[in-house]
Design a protein around this motif. Structure first.
Motif, PDB file in Angstrom:
ATOM      1  N   PRO A 246       0.805  -1.224   0.000  1.00  0.00           N
ATOM      2  CA  PRO A 246       0.000   0.000   0.000  1.00  0.00           C
ATOM      3  C   PRO A 246       0.840   1.277   0.000  1.00  0.00           C
ATOM      4  O   PRO A 246       0.438   2.283  -0.606  1.00  0.00           O
ATOM      5  CB  PRO A 246      -0.832  -0.118   1.285  1.00  0.00           C
ATOM      6  CG  PRO A 246      -0.877  -1.585   1.578  1.00  0.00           C
ATOM      7  CD  PRO A 246       0.426  -2.130   1.098  1.00  0.00           C
ATOM      8  N   VAL A 247       1.977   1.268   0.675  1.00  0.00           N
ATOM      9  CA  VAL A 247       2.806   2.480   0.737  1.00  0.00           C
ATOM     10  C   VAL A 247       3.251   2.901  -0.656  1.00  0.00           C
ATOM     11  O   VAL A 247       3.214   4.083  -1.017  1.00  0.00           O
ATOM     12  CB  VAL A 247       4.033   2.240   1.644  1.00  0.00           C
ATOM     13  CG1 VAL A 247       4.952   3.448   1.621  1.00  0.00           C
ATOM     14  CG2 VAL A 247       3.587   1.927   3.069  1.00  0.00           C
ATOM     15  N   LEU A 248       3.662   1.930  -1.463  1.00  0.00           N
ATOM     16  CA  LEU A 248       4.107   2.231  -2.819  1.00  0.00           C
ATOM     17  C   LEU A 248       2.931   2.542  -3.728  1.00  0.00           C
ATOM     18  O   LEU A 248       3.065   3.295  -4.707  1.00  0.00           O
ATOM     19  CB  LEU A 248       4.921   1.059  -3.380  1.00  0.00           C
ATOM     20  CG  LEU A 248       6.219   0.734  -2.631  1.00  0.00           C
ATOM     21  CD1 LEU A 248       6.920  -0.443  -3.291  1.00  0.00           C
ATOM     22  CD2 LEU A 248       7.147   1.952  -2.603  1.00  0.00           C
ATOM     23  N   GLN A 249       1.778   1.958  -3.448  1.00  0.00           N
ATOM     24  CA  GLN A 249       0.587   2.240  -4.255  1.00  0.00           C
ATOM     25  C   GLN A 249       0.194   3.708  -4.144  1.00  0.00           C
ATOM     26  O   GLN A 249      -0.280   4.299  -5.109  1.00  0.00           O
ATOM     27  CB  GLN A 249      -0.577   1.358  -3.788  1.00  0.00           C
ATOM     28  CG  GLN A 249      -0.529  -0.053  -4.352  1.00  0.00           C
ATOM     29  CD  GLN A 249      -1.116  -0.124  -5.754  1.00  0.00           C
ATOM     30  OE1 GLN A 249      -2.243   0.281  -5.995  1.00  0.00           O
ATOM     31  NE2 GLN A 249      -0.334  -0.638  -6.680  1.00  0.00           N
ATOM     32  N   ASP A 250       0.395   4.273  -2.973  1.00  0.00           N
ATOM     33  CA  ASP A 250       0.036   5.676  -2.767  1.00  0.00           C
ATOM     34  C   ASP A 250       0.996   6.628  -3.468  1.00  0.00           C
ATOM     35  O   ASP A 250       0.647   7.775  -3.753  1.00  0.00           O
ATOM     36  CB  ASP A 250       0.001   5.994  -1.264  1.00  0.00           C
ATOM     37  CG  ASP A 250      -1.093   5.211  -0.552  1.00  0.00           C
ATOM     38  OD1 ASP A 250      -2.066   4.814  -1.225  1.00  0.00           O
ATOM     39  OD2 ASP A 250      -0.958   4.983   0.668  1.00  0.00           O
TER      40      ASP A 250
END
Length: 513
Positions: A246-250
């Motif tokens: 999720p961190v990279l998705q954001d």
């Protein structure tokens, strides 16, 4: 998903009739030959005229002249000369000596005849050559000795690209008639010609098409298949890992500065990749059972859900609609089965770390199937506006189910499109495909996944599906039941869950009587 050898030229011709110019003329006799007028045989190979339009093509057919023998031993051999005449828009005719003369200076009779060209064989690449034409003597043998009263009684024939289209009355069961005709064709000509028993889209009646096998060749690619497939596979692995972090998705731009974080998405990528892999194994096993040859699978990456599955070419010609249904349904059936089991386990088993993944329960409204299971298994713990901790296996399995559901959409050359064609035939499946793509286009206005998928279908998978050897016989009812179940299951995965999870949020409606 599976894809057959595409051919846009043939695809554009599907469902339409082209115009052919059948030209007849009188050719002066050579010395030593009879002065009688010679009969002309119109060859099946035709030359396209510049400036033709896609659905109405004007071509000048090659005429083959035959000299009459005079009776002595040396002259018994027929003298055949071929005059290729290109008709220009100004009416000029280019003869074999290179002299241009106008149609006013020569006595020629040009007859315009409507013939079926391209109609029953959509999606098939044809490579025409003079040596691949079907001679008139062969056509007579086909009519008199290959076809017959017990199989397919020919009433008329028409030139069809490099082959011939026969119209007539089909006798007996289509599968048995096809087998008899094929055996006779092989006994007479070996492996030289290919027979198709199809439904003419113009009048919905059976037609038989005989084509030289040399003209039916799958398209080759400039880049080796294994290299292109490996490249797509590496990108897909990356997007599967990325999707589960999720961190990279954001912040996608920070991905290459934090590649070490991709390892956090390994578990999710393995689960989703396992479901995709089982889907493809299902196709492979069904293809082996039915004698269908598949190309190398191209996995399609997606930054939204990790992957959109794989595109796999069908290299040879599928035998009938039942074999196509088995092939198309095997992938989604295997993928849905594994994905559903993993989804149930995700709802039942507690998170391995005791914490799980904290989500907003409203996310379950995005799928009727997942939302219904969540309400059934989680009960009162499922309330809008209240944070919920779940096993991440739920989301990983859900992604795999969604990928299978997208491939089960009844459109183009997707698994769902093939299932629809196998169950209901070409006409119904074509209309259903157009309707589905239109609905996806509307959904693309509000959903980026739908937009991505519409673009993918339009450029890579819109079809038409290549012809089957025999398209008249319906599949058995049990296979049709499996096909319908797959389409419905995919619909349940994609449709939203419209009901609130908390009954207290239902508003009372007063009805005035």
């Amino acid at each position: 998903m599976s894809s057959s050898p595409p051919s846009r030229a043939s695809a554009a011709a599907y469902g339409c009739f082209h115009r052919f110019l059948l030209a007849s003329t009188t050719v002066p006799a050579r010395s030593g030959c009879s002065e009688r007028a010679r009969s002309l045989t119109i060859a099946l190979r035709c030359l396209p005229i510049a400036g033709h339009r896609p659905r109405s093509r004007r071509v000048a057919c090659q005429a083959m002249t035959e000299t009459d023998p005079e009776g002595n031993g040396d002259d018994e051999k027929k003298d055949e000369t071929t005059n290729a005449e290109l008709l220009t828009s100004s009416g000029a005719v280019q003869n074999t000596d290179g002299d241009a003369t106008t149609t006013n200076d020569t006595q020629e009779n040009v007859e315009v005849v409507e013939v079926a060209s391209g109609s029953p064989l959509p999606g098939m690449k044809q490579q025409l050559d003079d040596a691949e034409r079907i001679p008139k003597a062969t056509i007579d043998i086909l009519k008199d000795q290959v076809f017959g009263f017990d199989t397919f009684f020919v009433t008329s024939q028409e030139p069809y690209e490099g082959g011939v289209l026969f119209k007539g009355n089909l006798r007996g069961k289509p599968a048995k008639s096809y087998e008899k005709i094929t055996n006779r064709l092989e006994n007479k000509f070996g492996d030289q010609y290919k027979l198709f028993l199809l439904v003419n889209p113009e009048d919905e009646k059976p037609v038989a098409v005989v084509i030289p096998r040399q003209t039916l060749q799958p398209e080759t690619t400039a880049v080796p298949e294994w290299f292109a497939a490996a490249s797509f596979g590496l990108v897909t692995i990356f997007t599967l890992l990325l999707r589960n972090v999720p961190v990279l998705q954001d912040n996608l731009l920070s991905t290459f500065d934090n590649l070490e974080l991709l390892k956090d998405g390994l578990s999710g990528a393995l689960v989703t990749g396992l479901i995709i892999g089982v889907h493809e194994i299902g196709h492979i096993l069904a293809a082996r059972e039915s004698g269908i040859k598949l190309g190398v699978p191209y996995f399609v990456p997606s930054w939204q859900i990790g992957s959109f599955g794989a595109i796999t070419r069908i290299v040879n010609i599928v035998r009938n609609r039942e074999d196509l249904l088995k092939l198309a349904a095997a992938g989604p059936l295997a993928g849905f089965s594994l994905g559903f089991v993993l989804l149930l386990l995700g709802f039942i088993l507690p998170p391995s770390d005791g914490l799980g993944l904290v989500i907003d329960p409203t996310v379950f409204h995005e799928s009727f199937l997942v939302g219904g299971l969540a309400k059934l298994l989680l009960g009162d713990a499922l309330k809008e506006g209240t944070q919920l901790s779940i096993n991440p296996l739920v989301l990983w399995a859900w992604a795999g189910l969604l990928i299978n559901a997208i491939n089960s959409i009844p459109a183009g050359e997707l698994d769902g499109g093939r299932i629809a064609l196998a169950m209901w035939g070409r006409k119904v499946s074509s209309r259903l495909s157009s309707l589905t793509i239109g609905l996806l286009g509307l959904a693309a206005l509000f959903n980026d996944v739908a937009f991505y998928w519409v673009v993918l279908i339009f450029f890579l998978q819109r079809g038409p599906i290549a012809p089957l050897s025999e398209e008249i016989t319906d599949p058995e009812n049990n296979y049709i039941g499996i096909g319908i179940a797959i389409l419905l299951f995919g619909l349940l995965v994609c449709l939203p869950y419209p009901f609130p999870f908390d009954p207290s949020q239902l508003t009372d409606i007063d009805f005035d009587l």
